[in-house]
Each structure stands twice: as structure tokens, then as C-alpha cells.
Design an enzyme around this catalytic site. Structure first.
Site, PDB file in Angstrom:
ATOM      1  N   SER A   1       0.865  -1.170   0.000  1.00 44.26           N
ATOM      2  CA  SER A   1       0.000   0.000   0.000  1.00 44.26           C
ATOM      3  C   SER A   1       0.913   1.235   0.000  1.00 44.26           C
ATOM      4  CB  SER A   1      -0.913  -0.160   1.209  1.00 44.26           C
ATOM      5  OG  SER A   1      -0.959   0.954   1.964  1.00 44.26           O
TER       6      SER A   1
ATOM      7  N   GLU B   1       1.055  11.708 -10.303  1.00 47.59           N
ATOM      8  CA  GLU B   1      -0.036  11.121 -11.088  1.00 47.59           C
ATOM      9  C   GLU B   1      -1.297  11.060 -10.248  1.00 47.59           C
ATOM     10  OE1 GLU B   1       0.873   6.546 -11.185  1.00 47.59           O
ATOM     11  OE2 GLU B   1       2.709   7.604 -11.663  1.00 47.59           O
TER      12      GLU B   1
ATOM     13  N   LYS C   1      -4.371   9.580  -8.161  1.00 47.16           N
ATOM     14  CA  LYS C   1      -4.624   8.396  -7.336  1.00 47.16           C
ATOM     15  C   LYS C   1      -6.078   7.991  -7.561  1.00 47.16           C
ATOM     16  CE  LYS C   1      -4.106   6.666  -2.612  1.00 47.16           C
ATOM     17  NZ  LYS C   1      -5.161   5.718  -2.726  1.00 47.16           N
TER      18      LYS C   1
ATOM     19  N   ASP D   1      -9.480   5.860  -7.233  1.00 45.34           N
ATOM     20  CA  ASP D   1     -10.118   5.261  -6.065  1.00 45.34           C
ATOM     21  C   ASP D   1     -10.953   4.052  -6.471  1.00 45.34           C
ATOM     22  OD1 ASP D   1     -10.757   4.917  -3.470  1.00 45.34           O
ATOM     23  OD2 ASP D   1     -12.257   6.501  -3.374  1.00 45.34           O
TER      24      ASP D   1
ATOM     25  N   GLU E   1      -5.622  -0.009 -11.300  1.00 42.28           N
ATOM     26  CA  GLU E   1      -6.837   0.105 -10.511  1.00 42.28           C
ATOM     27  C   GLU E   1      -8.046  -0.273 -11.362  1.00 42.28           C
ATOM     28  OE1 GLU E   1      -5.654   1.063  -7.671  1.00 42.28           O
ATOM     29  OE2 GLU E   1      -7.350   1.769  -6.465  1.00 42.28           O
TER      30      GLU E   1
ATOM     31  N   TYR F   1      -0.830   1.633 -13.736  1.00 40.09           N
ATOM     32  CA  TYR F   1       0.153   2.638 -13.322  1.00 40.09           C
ATOM     33  C   TYR F   1       1.465   2.077 -12.790  1.00 40.09           C
ATOM     34  CZ  TYR F   1      -2.563   1.548  -9.129  1.00 40.09           C
ATOM     35  OH  TYR F   1      -3.229   0.894  -8.137  1.00 40.09           O
TER      36      TYR F   1
ATOM     37  N   LYS G   1      -3.615  12.798  -0.082  1.00 36.35           N
ATOM     38  CA  LYS G   1      -5.077  12.675  -0.162  1.00 36.35           C
ATOM     39  C   LYS G   1      -5.710  14.051  -0.237  1.00 36.35           C
ATOM     40  CE  LYS G   1      -5.972   8.200   0.570  1.00 36.35           C
ATOM     41  NZ  LYS G   1      -6.840   7.795   1.625  1.00 36.35           N
TER      42      LYS G   1
ATOM     43  N   CYS H   1     -40.860   0.694  17.643  1.00 39.36           N
ATOM     44  CA  CYS H   1     -40.909   1.114  16.246  1.00 39.36           C
ATOM     45  C   CYS H   1     -41.761   2.380  16.090  1.00 39.36           C
ATOM     46  CB  CYS H   1     -41.496  -0.017  15.400  1.00 39.36           C
ATOM     47  SG  CYS H   1     -41.703   0.454  13.672  1.00 39.36           S
TER      48      CYS H   1
ATOM     49  N   CYS I   1     -45.063   1.314  13.925  1.00 38.36           N
ATOM     50  CA  CYS I   1     -46.107   0.382  14.361  1.00 38.36           C
ATOM     51  C   CYS I   1     -46.097   0.125  15.860  1.00 38.36           C
ATOM     52  CB  CYS I   1     -45.984  -0.935  13.603  1.00 38.36           C
ATOM     53  SG  CYS I   1     -44.596  -1.937  14.161  1.00 38.36           S
TER      54      CYS I   1
ATOM     55  N   CYS J   1     -37.360  -3.784  13.490  1.00 45.07           N
ATOM     56  CA  CYS J   1     -38.726  -3.984  13.918  1.00 45.07           C
ATOM     57  C   CYS J   1     -39.122  -5.394  13.461  1.00 45.07           C
ATOM     58  CB  CYS J   1     -39.641  -2.946  13.272  1.00 45.07           C
ATOM     59  SG  CYS J   1     -41.371  -3.382  13.467  1.00 45.07           S
TER      60      CYS J   1
ATOM     61  N   CYS K   1     -46.173  -4.007   9.964  1.00 41.83           N
ATOM     62  CA  CYS K   1     -45.539  -2.696  10.084  1.00 41.83           C
ATOM     63  C   CYS K   1     -45.561  -2.055   8.695  1.00 41.83           C
ATOM     64  CB  CYS K   1     -44.116  -2.879  10.591  1.00 41.83           C
ATOM     65  SG  CYS K   1     -43.155  -1.368  10.666  1.00 41.83           S
TER      66      CYS K   1
HETATM   67  S1  IVH Z   1       1.318   2.943  -7.051  1.00 39.45           S
HETATM   68  C1  IVH Z   1       3.922  -0.053  -4.341  1.00 39.45           C
HETATM   69  N1  IVH Z   1      -0.197   4.619  -8.322  1.00 39.45           N
HETATM   70  O1  IVH Z   1      -3.689   3.371  -4.001  1.00 39.45           O
HETATM   71  C2  IVH Z   1       2.655   0.752  -4.439  1.00 39.45           C
HETATM   72  N2  IVH Z   1      -1.194   3.316  -6.602  1.00 39.45           N
HETATM   73  O2  IVH Z   1      -3.403   3.685  -1.133  1.00 39.45           O
HETATM   74  C3  IVH Z   1       2.242   0.893  -5.840  1.00 39.45           C
HETATM   75  N3  IVH Z   1      -3.600   3.680  -6.356  1.00 39.45           N
HETATM   76  O3  IVH Z   1      -2.706   0.071  -3.357  1.00 39.45           O
HETATM   77  C4  IVH Z   1       1.002   1.668  -5.960  1.00 39.45           C
HETATM   78  N4  IVH Z   1      -3.806   5.176  -7.956  1.00 39.45           N
HETATM   79  O4  IVH Z   1      -4.471   0.522  -5.221  1.00 39.45           O
HETATM   80  C5  IVH Z   1      -0.139   3.695  -7.345  1.00 39.45           C
HETATM   81  N5  IVH Z   1      -1.423   6.119  -9.595  1.00 39.45           N
HETATM   82  C6  IVH Z   1      -1.366   5.203  -8.643  1.00 39.45           C
HETATM   83  C7  IVH Z   1      -2.501   4.827  -7.894  1.00 39.45           C
HETATM   84  C8  IVH Z   1      -2.379   3.874  -6.874  1.00 39.45           C
HETATM   85  C9  IVH Z   1      -4.437   4.483  -7.023  1.00 39.45           C
HETATM   86  C10 IVH Z   1      -4.014   2.811  -5.242  1.00 39.45           C
HETATM   87  C11 IVH Z   1      -3.395   1.436  -5.230  1.00 39.45           C
HETATM   88  C12 IVH Z   1      -2.664   1.351  -3.916  1.00 39.45           C
HETATM   89  C13 IVH Z   1      -3.424   2.342  -3.085  1.00 39.45           C
HETATM   90  C14 IVH Z   1      -2.638   2.834  -1.901  1.00 39.45           C
END
Ligand code: IVH
Length: 672
Positions: A91, A117, A119, A121, A175, A227, A314, A408, A411, A426, A432
Site C-alpha cells: 500500500s 499522477e 490516485k 479510487d 486500478e 500505473y 489525499k 418502532c 407500528c 422492527c 408494520c
Molecule cells: S502505485 C507499491 N499509483 O492506491 C505501491 N497506486 O493507497 C504501488 N492507487 O494500493 C502503488 N492510484 O491501489 C499507485 N497512480 C497510482 C494509484 C495507486 C491508485 C491505489 C493502489 C494502492 C493504493 C494505496
């Protein structure tokens, strides 16, 4: 001395508590797809635990949440094979400010280039290519092993399944995402079907990728951004060169990257994307900074959980302060009581927010909020605004003496809270009003009895007029009852009556879904109906017989038994039967061929000559067995084809589980 000791024991107790909370939050986030903590809360608790473990190093054991990544591994029998990652799937450390980014940069070799780059979700996926062919697609799992969801990944448009130019072994990570539009469509459908909504696209993508039906996965419209490239003997000295190569090979590599030479440039990238990301078709929750040079990355290496060469930043969630006027209680269609915060109206991300869910009793207690308090409302990755804390503090506080209601509001029945469940319910399901209406709406809905002309509004109207109280009442309706109603002409009345009439042809498996036994969804109903081919057969089924059906666990089995124990349900079923509703299988559905494999859990592994794996899976089911993904003590036998995976073979041998070949299997079920 006494004091010192006290502080130490308090802090140790705090660490134990934090550990449990973080593990629980990880489980709810990654496995149940129902997040309970905001990312920020989670990170703050994690940082506190890290600090405590630094002070008392004996607490920092390898199984602490500070030392391992949250696990999304499904239950062993989730239908996916668990496979070890070639390179651990880690992570990222999180940061929230320029200072934290500067601090990270300070620990890098001087002058290195940093790539900024987006991130994304969603949930991470690792695609494995051997001799150019896509052979596995692993979820992060616990970082060491992941679920192989290849068959679902194959349904995602744009992920190549063969690239001739690739090196012998090539791994690319990224992702999996559900675009906003698809997410909204899916939730709308779920709302119509009375299914629980996904809180955000990430949870929806994760729930989708773990589905057992690739056709359903394909329908939902997942997408992907890649990525990170891994493998040996790769060309390209930098992260960006490797990604550009991947893009030329046709991989859906993430866009909008920028090589930065200074923290100022990084901050400008962040400022720009905090606004522009709102126009993107997919969800993003921050940016990721990576050292561009692969050599420098290798030099920096990893901690137990995260690379030192990358960090996430973040985006702050939008939040506002407002007053909590009153807590009211909503009775859902399934009887769940949800506390709702009624707020002084406040502007948030372009909409006016007046209400926010408080989820359940524990949530309110943990926030420590009372009516009249000033509270923070946030709209983060979630669509539905939520309360994240009191004015004085962000996040969970001391518990209060908050008391949930005992009866409740609809009812008056006394509420119940089952052990281990967060919700009060309930129990008065047939008396109800919201629950009665819920059952009616479910019964007439498209996937259930599909009654033309009847929807939520008409049911409400029929209810108001006292024409229906339960699903059997529908069959007593006459055209004259309807044609006089507001907004109804003769034509629409006729349409409804003939829709009700047509429902008498709906097959038994859908009737079983329609009568609304708790937790018996569409697919489960189908599987049960295949085995229990009439209402009579099902009515007398025991918990044991029921759990032998694929997908039916102890809880569902008990719900079924309890359903048939209620007099009012039996009375209603009798009326449905008299009206002519199908309570017997027509024979057109797939038939149960024998009970040869009743109650058995069977693993299929390897390749076969006479039939495909899918055919064998169907055969197992038609002879009463269950096909499961991985070998355990409970496995009855392995149906082993050629080239069975060595890991599986080892495991079966170690557990002393019988392996039978294709011919022996066919003989066993009496098939040539
Ligand atoms: S690089 C060794 N690049 O964010 C770690 N992760 O919070 C390589 N994620 O587990 C991850 N966008 O699922 C990387 N541009 C990006 C990303 C990214 C989303 C996610 C990924 C990671 C999590 C960590």
C-alpha cells in the site's frame, strides 16, 4: 512510579484497542465493502498506533495492522483461487499537507525526478502475462496472496489478453474502477430492487469484481487504469518510460502524469487536479508521487507495508459545520431502523444538505454527539453526506449515554437487536406499514413477479385506499376497485389486472424470490428452487438439507425455516396458491439428475478432455454437489484433470483429500 506505570498500562490498553478497531475497519472496508471510518480517521488512528508501538516495541508484532496491508481476501470458498503474488502488493503511505510531502522529499537522493499522477479510487489489480498471454489477474488480497479474478477481468474492455511483444514474464498493476455514470445507474437499479446501495464507486467496483457471474460483471461496465510495471529484464530506465512503452503496447495506462522537478511543481499539480478531477469519468481521491528513476527506487526500497519511493497525497474532503437539530428514526423496507440526523441546511459540494444518515446506535455513541451540538458534515468519496464529528474534534469521541429508541416509530412493536448485528430491527414484518409496503413493492418488481403497471407509487396509492395489505390481497383486486381511483382510467386499471393475471405464469424459482424471505436473493432462490422443486418440498426442509444448497449458509437456512413457521405466512401462501401462483417447478428448468453428490464440496482443477470446466461445474450442481474454489479440510474430493496446479496437488495430498479423474467422476454420476 505509580503514575508512570499507570500511563504505560493505559497506553498499552489504548494500543490493543486501536489494533482491534483498525482490524475491524480493514475488514469492513476490504471484505464487506462497507466502510465505517473516514480515510482520515483511519490514518490518524494508524499513526497513533505506530507512535505507541515505537514506544513499546514488543507490541509491534508482525500481525499488527501497522505491519501489513488490509486484506480483501474472500472466504476460502469464495469461488476464486488464491494465488501467491510474485512481488508483494503493498500500500502507500498517506500524506495530507505540503509539510508531509517536503518531509518525504527530504529523505530522497538529491535531485531525483518525481512523477505526479492521479490516485484512482478503485481496487488494485495485478495482471500477469506469460509468453504474452494474460494468465492471471490477482486482487491485492493480504498483500502476499490475492484472489485470481481473471474471468471477471476478461470482461473489461481495453485490457489486452495477448500482446506479442511482451517479455516472457510481464506484470502490470493498476486500478479497477466503476465510472461514475455506471455507478449511478447501478445504484438506481439497486434502489428499485430494494437492494442495499453502494456507498461509493470503489465499493461498487470491489463488490462487482468479486461476483461469480462474469456476465453480470460485464453488464456493470468496469474500467481500468494501469500505473505500475514489474518484471525482470524490462527495458526503460524510468517509471514513465516503462509506462509509455506499455501504452504503445495497447495497455490502458493512466493519463495525466507530470514529471516534477520541485515541490512547488508538485503543489501546482495538486491544486490543479483538486478541481479538474471533478470532471473525470472515474473517482480519484488524491495524487501519487513516485521517484521516476528505477535505480533510485531500488536503492530506496520498502518498509514492511509501503515503498519508500512513493507516497500518496489525499485530497481533503469537503466539509462544513452545522447544527444537529434532531435525531429521527427511519424504518426501512426490511425493518431496519436507521437514525437520521436532521441538520440546519448547509451548502456542500454544490448541494444543500439537511439530512445525513447516522447508520446505527453504535455510530451515534462513538461520535459522542447529541441534539443541539455543532457537527461536521462531510462529502468525501461517499455520495451520501455523513457526520464525521463534533465541532471540537474530528472523528470518533468518547461514548455518550445516547439511548436508541425502544419501539418502532411506525407500528409501536418492541425493537430487537440480534447478537453481533449493528442494527435494531422492527420484528413485526407483516404488520408494520413500511415493511408491508416493502414486501409488496418487491413482489411486483421486475425481477420478481414483474407486474405491469404496478410500481412504488401505485402500491402507495392502493395502500392509502386500504385495498392491499399483503401480497395475497393483490389477487383479490378487481378492475372496479382501480378504475375509480385518482389518475386511473379504465385502460390503466385493465393493464394492472392483466399484469396480476400474467404473474400466475411466473416460474416457481422467481416466485420463491418474490415472496421475500430475508436474504434469499434472486440467485439463491434459483439454486434453492432447483433442488426443492415445490413449495411443499421446501416447507418441510431442514436447516441441514438447506445448507447443502450452494450459497445457502446457516443464517439463510434459518430464515427459511422461520418463514415457514409463521402462521400468517402460511395463510398468505395458501391464498396465493388458491389464486393460481406457481408453487411447483415446470420441468423446463435444469433438472436435478441425482442425489449422488448431495452435501459434497468439490474442487475442480486442471484441464479436461470430455467436457469443459463449466460443464463439470453444472454437472456437480445437477447431482446435488457444490463446486468450491479452494481446497480445505471440508473438501469432499478434487476432480483432477491434466496439469493440475502443483500447489493444489500438494495441499490435497497434505490434507489426505481424494483426487479423482474425469473418467472416474463420470462413472460416479452414472454418465458415459
Ligand atoms: S502505485 C507499491 N499509483 O492506491 C505501491 N497506486 O493507497 C504501488 N492507487 O494500493 C502503488 N492510484 O491501489 C499507485 N497512480 C497510482 C494509484 C495507486 C491508485 C491505489 C493502489 C494502492 C493504493 C494505496
Amino acid at each position: 512510579m505509580g503514575d508512570l506505570f499507570d500511563i504505560e498500562s493505559q497506553e498499552r490498553a489504548e494500543a490493543v484497542r486501536l489494533r482491534a478497531e483498525l482490524e475491524d475497519a480493514n475488514y469492513k472496508y476490504y471484505v464487506l465493502n462497507q466502510p465505517t471510518l473516514s480515510d482520515r480517521d483511519f490514518d490518524m488512528k494508524m499513526k497513533r498506533l505506530e507512535a505507541l508501538e515505537a514506544r513499546y516495541p514488543d507490541l509491534r508484532t508482525t500481525d499488527s495492522p501497522t505491519q501489513k496491508v488490509g486484506s480483501d481476501l474472500g472466504k476460502k470458498a469464495s469461488g476464486f483461487e488464491q494465488v501467491a503474488h510474485r512481488y508483494p502488493m503493498l500500500s502507500l503511505a498517506n500524506s495530507y499537507s505540503r509539510e508531509e510531502i517536503e518531509d518525504w522529499v527530504r529523505h530522497l537522493p538529491a535531485g531525483v525526478e518525481i512523477v505526479a499522477e492521479l490516485k484512482y479510487d478503485g481496487l488494485s489489480i495485478s495482471l500477469h502475462y506469460e509468453q504474452g498471454r494474460l494468465v492471471r489477474a490477482l486482487t491485492r488480497g493480504d498483500g502476499v496472496r490475492g484472489d485470481d479474478v481473471l474471468r471477471n477481468i476478461r470482461t473489461i474492455a481495453g485490457i489486452p489478453t495477448y500482446v506479442a511483444e511482451l517479455p516472457d514474464y510481464y506484470e502490470i498493476r493498476g486500478e479497477v474502477l466503476l465510472p461514475w455514470e455506471a455507478f449511478e445507474r447501478l445504484n438506481k437499479e439497486r434502489e428499485e430492487q430494494e437492494e442495499p446501495l453502494f456507498a461509493n464507486p470503489r465499493n461498487a467496483a470491489s463488490g462487482t469484481l468479486k461476483l461469480l457471474s462474469p456476465a453480470e460483471v460485464a453488464r456493470r461496465g468496469l474500467t481500468c487504469r494501469l500505473y505500475h510495471v514489474l518484471g525482470e529484464d524490462l527495458k526503460g530506465e524510468t517509471h514513465t518510460e516503462r509506462l509509455e512503452q506499455a501504452r504503445r503496447w495497447g495497455f490502458p495506462v493512466s493519463e495525466n502524469m507530470q514529471v516534477c522537478q520541485s515541490v512547488d511543481e508538485v503543489m501546482a499539480f495538486i491544486a490543479r487536479w483538486d478541481t479538474e478531477r471533478k470532471m473525470l469519468p472515474v473517482a480519484t481521491d488524491g495524487i501519487v508521487l513516485k521517484v521516476n528513476s528505477i535505480a533510485a527506487q531500488q536503492e530506496l526500497g520498502f518498509t514492511a507495508k509501503t515503498p519508500r519511493w512513493a507516497i500518496a497525497y489525499k485530497f481533503p474532503a469537503e466539509r462544513q459545520l452545522t447544527t444537529l437539530r434532531k435525531i429521527t428514526y427511519q424504518v426501512g423496507r426490511t425493518g431496519v431502523i436507521t437514525p437520521v440526523a436532521n441538520l440546519d441546511p448547509v451548502q456542500l459540494s454544490g448541494t444543500v444538505v439537511q439530512r445525513a444518515t447516522l447508520h446505527n446506535e453504535d455510530f451515534v455513541r462513538q461520535l459522542g454527539i447529541r441534539e443541539g451540538d455543532k457537527v461536521w458534515v462531510e462529502k468525501g468519496g461517499e455520495i451520501i453526506p455523513k457526520i464525521v464529528g463534533k465541532e471540537e474534534a474530528y472523528g470518533l469521541q468518547q461514548e455518550t449515554d445516547y439511548q436508541f429508541i425502544t419501539h418502532c416509530p411506525e407500528c409501536g412493536a418492541a425493537l430487537v437487536r440480534a447478537e453481533g448485528e449493528a442494527a435494531w430491527r422492527c420484528p413485526n414484518e407483516n404488520g408494520c406499514p413500511p415493511q408491508q409496503k416493502g414486501k409488496l413493492e418487491h413482489y411486483v418488481s421486475r425481477k420478481a413477479m414483474n407486474m405491469d403497471g404496478l410500481g412504488e407509487e401505485t402500491i402507495d396509492l392502493l395502500w392509502e385506499k386500504g385495498l392491499v395489505r399483503n401480497i395475497a390481497d393483490l389477487y383479490d383486486l378487481k378492475e372496479s376497485d382501480l378504475s375509480g381511483l385518482e389518475g386511473f382510467g379504465q385502460k390503466s386499471a385493465q393493464r394492472i389486472i392483466s399484469g396480476i393475471e400474467d404473474s400466475k405464469q411466473v416460474p416457481w424459482e422467481r416466485v420463491l424470490f418474490a415472496i421475500g424471505i430475508r436474504m434469499v436473493g434472486e440467485t439463491t432462490a434459483k439454486k434453492i428452487a432447483r433442488k426443492f422443486r415445490s413449495l411443499q418440498a421446501l416447507q418441510w426442509a431442514t436447516v441441514e438439507q438447506l445448507t447443502a444448497v450452494e450459497d445457502v449458509g446457516e443464517q439463510i437456512a434459518q430464515n427459511i425455516v422461520a418463514f415457514f413457521e409463521r402462521e400468517d405466512n402460511l395463510g398468505m401462501l395458501l391464498r396465493l396458491q388458491e389464486a393460481g401462483v406457481q408453487f411447483t417447478a415446470s420441468g423446463e428448468e435444469e433438472e436435478v439428475l441425482s442425489h449422488e453428490l448431495d452435501g459434497m464440496s468439490i474442487v475442480i482443477s486442471g484441464v479436461f478432455e470430455k467436457h469443459s470446466r463449466d460443464e463439470y461445474k453444472a454437472m456437480i450442481e445437477r447431482h446435488g454437489g457444490k463446486n468450491v474454489g479452494s481446497i480445505s479440510k471440508k473438501t469432499s474430493f478434487v476432480l483432477a484433470g491434466a496439469n493440475m496446479g502443483p500447489e493444489k496437488r500438494k495441499k490435497a495430498e497434505a490434507l489426505g483429500i481424494e483426487m479423482i479423474d474425469e473418467a472416474a467422476f463420470l462413472e460416479r454420476i452414472g454418465d458415459e
